[in-house]
Design an enzyme around this catalytic site. Sequence first.
Site, PDB file in Angstrom:
ATOM      1  N   TYR A  75      34.708  44.209  48.471  1.00 42.21           N
ATOM      2  CA  TYR A  75      35.451  44.425  47.223  1.00 42.21           C
ATOM      3  C   TYR A  75      35.102  45.768  46.573  1.00 42.21           C
ATOM      4  O   TYR A  75      35.761  46.182  45.623  1.00 42.21           O
ATOM      5  CB  TYR A  75      35.213  43.289  46.219  1.00 42.21           C
ATOM      6  CG  TYR A  75      35.475  41.899  46.744  1.00 42.21           C
ATOM      7  CD1 TYR A  75      36.257  41.687  47.869  1.00 42.21           C
ATOM      8  CD2 TYR A  75      34.928  40.776  46.118  1.00 42.21           C
ATOM      9  CE1 TYR A  75      36.473  40.406  48.366  1.00 42.21           C
ATOM     10  CE2 TYR A  75      35.158  39.494  46.603  1.00 42.21           C
ATOM     11  CZ  TYR A  75      35.914  39.324  47.725  1.00 42.21           C
ATOM     12  OH  TYR A  75      36.127  38.058  48.204  1.00 42.21           O
ATOM     13  N   LEU A 110      44.324  29.797  42.734  1.00 44.30           N
ATOM     14  CA  LEU A 110      45.656  29.887  42.114  1.00 44.30           C
ATOM     15  C   LEU A 110      46.647  30.456  43.133  1.00 44.30           C
ATOM     16  O   LEU A 110      47.722  30.954  42.759  1.00 44.30           O
ATOM     17  CB  LEU A 110      45.590  30.758  40.851  1.00 44.30           C
ATOM     18  CG  LEU A 110      44.525  30.306  39.839  1.00 44.30           C
ATOM     19  CD1 LEU A 110      44.390  31.299  38.695  1.00 44.30           C
ATOM     20  CD2 LEU A 110      44.855  28.909  39.308  1.00 44.30           C
ATOM     21  N   ILE A 157      36.992  29.502  42.412  1.00 43.68           N
ATOM     22  CA  ILE A 157      36.483  30.792  41.907  1.00 43.68           C
ATOM     23  C   ILE A 157      37.682  31.672  41.548  1.00 43.68           C
ATOM     24  O   ILE A 157      37.931  32.689  42.205  1.00 43.68           O
ATOM     25  CB  ILE A 157      35.540  31.480  42.922  1.00 43.68           C
ATOM     26  CG1 ILE A 157      36.155  31.526  44.352  1.00 43.68           C
ATOM     27  CG2 ILE A 157      34.190  30.801  42.959  1.00 43.68           C
ATOM     28  CD1 ILE A 157      35.389  32.470  45.295  1.00 43.68           C
ATOM     29  N   ASN A 176      40.891  29.650  32.094  1.00 45.17           N
ATOM     30  CA  ASN A 176      40.545  28.965  33.340  1.00 45.17           C
ATOM     31  C   ASN A 176      39.307  28.080  33.181  1.00 45.17           C
ATOM     32  O   ASN A 176      39.212  27.026  33.803  1.00 45.17           O
ATOM     33  CB  ASN A 176      40.343  29.994  34.463  1.00 45.17           C
ATOM     34  CG  ASN A 176      41.649  30.695  34.796  1.00 45.17           C
ATOM     35  OD1 ASN A 176      42.724  30.229  34.418  1.00 45.17           O
ATOM     36  ND2 ASN A 176      41.560  31.814  35.492  1.00 45.17           N
TER      37      ASN A 176
HETATM   38  P1  NAP Z   1      43.453  33.694  42.620  1.00 47.13           P
HETATM   39  O1  NAP Z   1      42.191  33.532  41.885  1.00 47.13           O
HETATM   40  O2  NAP Z   1      44.079  32.508  43.249  1.00 47.13           O
HETATM   41  O3  NAP Z   1      44.567  34.376  41.701  1.00 47.13           O
HETATM   42  C1  NAP Z   1      44.322  35.538  40.966  1.00 47.13           C
HETATM   43  C2  NAP Z   1      45.591  35.920  40.234  1.00 47.13           C
HETATM   44  O4  NAP Z   1      45.914  34.919  39.257  1.00 47.13           O
HETATM   45  C3  NAP Z   1      45.449  37.218  39.485  1.00 47.13           C
HETATM   46  O5  NAP Z   1      46.670  37.911  39.615  1.00 47.13           O
HETATM   47  C4  NAP Z   1      45.228  36.799  38.039  1.00 47.13           C
HETATM   48  O6  NAP Z   1      45.758  37.737  37.122  1.00 47.13           O
HETATM   49  C5  NAP Z   1      46.033  35.525  37.968  1.00 47.13           C
HETATM   50  N1  NAP Z   1      45.510  34.587  36.971  1.00 47.13           N
HETATM   51  C6  NAP Z   1      44.233  34.116  36.871  1.00 47.13           C
HETATM   52  N2  NAP Z   1      44.133  33.217  35.879  1.00 47.13           N
HETATM   53  C7  NAP Z   1      45.363  33.133  35.316  1.00 47.13           C
HETATM   54  C8  NAP Z   1      45.890  32.383  34.235  1.00 47.13           C
HETATM   55  N3  NAP Z   1      45.128  31.526  33.539  1.00 47.13           N
HETATM   56  N4  NAP Z   1      47.193  32.526  33.908  1.00 47.13           N
HETATM   57  C9  NAP Z   1      47.977  33.388  34.611  1.00 47.13           C
HETATM   58  N5  NAP Z   1      47.540  34.145  35.648  1.00 47.13           N
HETATM   59  C10 NAP Z   1      46.231  34.001  36.002  1.00 47.13           C
HETATM   60  O7  NAP Z   1      43.307  34.786  43.795  1.00 47.13           O
HETATM   61  P2  NAP Z   1      42.170  35.602  44.523  1.00 47.13           P
HETATM   62  O8  NAP Z   1      41.699  36.743  43.706  1.00 47.13           O
HETATM   63  O9  NAP Z   1      42.690  35.879  45.893  1.00 47.13           O
HETATM   64  O10 NAP Z   1      40.971  34.565  44.731  1.00 47.13           O
HETATM   65  C11 NAP Z   1      39.911  34.415  43.823  1.00 47.13           C
HETATM   66  C12 NAP Z   1      38.602  34.920  44.374  1.00 47.13           C
HETATM   67  O11 NAP Z   1      38.288  34.321  45.621  1.00 47.13           O
HETATM   68  C13 NAP Z   1      38.587  36.403  44.707  1.00 47.13           C
HETATM   69  O12 NAP Z   1      38.545  37.184  43.549  1.00 47.13           O
HETATM   70  C14 NAP Z   1      37.361  36.483  45.579  1.00 47.13           C
HETATM   71  O13 NAP Z   1      36.191  36.459  44.786  1.00 47.13           O
HETATM   72  C15 NAP Z   1      37.507  35.219  46.405  1.00 47.13           C
HETATM   73  N6  NAP Z   1      38.172  35.439  47.717  1.00 47.13           N
HETATM   74  C16 NAP Z   1      37.435  35.277  48.854  1.00 47.13           C
HETATM   75  C17 NAP Z   1      38.015  35.481  50.104  1.00 47.13           C
HETATM   76  C18 NAP Z   1      37.179  35.288  51.344  1.00 47.13           C
HETATM   77  O14 NAP Z   1      37.612  35.683  52.434  1.00 47.13           O
HETATM   78  N7  NAP Z   1      36.011  34.686  51.221  1.00 47.13           N
HETATM   79  C19 NAP Z   1      39.355  35.839  50.229  1.00 47.13           C
HETATM   80  C20 NAP Z   1      40.088  35.971  49.042  1.00 47.13           C
HETATM   81  C21 NAP Z   1      39.490  35.759  47.812  1.00 47.13           C
HETATM   82  P3  NAP Z   1      44.812  38.522  36.068  1.00 47.13           P
HETATM   83  O15 NAP Z   1      43.787  39.245  36.878  1.00 47.13           O
HETATM   84  O16 NAP Z   1      45.774  39.398  35.374  1.00 47.13           O
HETATM   85  O17 NAP Z   1      44.201  37.488  35.144  1.00 47.13           O
END
Ligand code: NAP
Length: 265
Positions: free
Chosen positions: A42, A181, A219, A230
């Site tokens: 990241y 999400l 997360i 959240n």
């Molecule tokens: P996510 O958490 O499913 O979704 C993030 C999106 O949702 C962002 O655009 C965020 O916008 C929005 N959001 C969050 N809370 C909200 C709310 N209450 N209302 C409206 N929109 C909301 O996606 P992700 O970032 O892919 O996954 C989360 C974490 O998982 C990552 O940050 C990372 O730490 C981890 N991850 C790990 C792997 C792996 O291979 N191990 C892969 C992917 C992700 P805003 O930012 O504008 O709030």
Amino acid sequence: MPPLDLPIGLGTSGLDDPETCTDTVVAALEAGYRHVDTAQMYDNEAAVGEGIAESDVDRDEVVVATKIHPENLAPEDVRETARESLGRLGLDRVDLLYVHWPIRAYDAAATLPAFDDLRDAGVTDHVGVSNFTPDLLREADAILDAPIAAHQVECHPRFQQPELRALADEFDHDLVGYSPLGCGEILDDLGIAAIADRNDRSPAVVALAWALDCGTVPIPKARGDHVRENLRAVDVDLPEAALDAVDALEPGDRQIDPDDAAWNR
Ligand code: NAP
């Protein structure tokens, strides 16, 4: 070392601007998050570490997790780059160190003993894996001296991971659900919207309360007001009918694919 028993965490993938990243980590810790998830990939470990340092919350109250990049999974690179991660985070240890994805330089017999070495050396308290299949999980469990403390995989209402959740129970590790999400897709999902309306909750809170109810550790990545919104999911008990309705949603496609451009950097 006692088991982790992870609380809901702050995801930080996509928090690319250092100032926003640091401010978001500070805000999350002040709101009550006690688990922050980052990764070498990241490119924000320094900004995350700055947020942990700036916050009034004691470092020992926070579970800090990072992940070794798939290119860095040769044993000597695991040992060297884990210490570089500590340097960027400004910490003398992390709580949880993951294999980010069992691809590229990953070789179970060579990679995993290096994670044991790091645990023995106090670089990390716990070892985790991410994006493993059931077979790879069993193989890792057989090779590692350390118990697998957590398995981090994509998990959300349209990608519910029943097999890996059952395996987490069998192995007694935390199932950390990333993209809870659906990378934002769940927020526009008509099925979730209907359940959210019926229960007078936001789609995000429904998805996260469901994740917590099934024993996973979501997360979500968020900024601004979303960070606090959240966390409300922790105190929400969705009625059985709402949980059943989420369980019954048609499965969709995974959002994260290792063949995507981001993985080919
Ligand atoms: P996510 O958490 O499913 O979704 C993030 C999106 O949702 C962002 O655009 C965020 O916008 C929005 N959001 C969050 N809370 C909200 C709310 N209450 N209302 C409206 N929109 C909301 O996606 P992700 O970032 O892919 O996954 C989360 C974490 O998982 C990552 O940050 C990372 O730490 C981890 N991850 C790990 C792997 C792996 O291979 N191990 C892969 C992917 C992700 P805003 O930012 O504008 O709030």
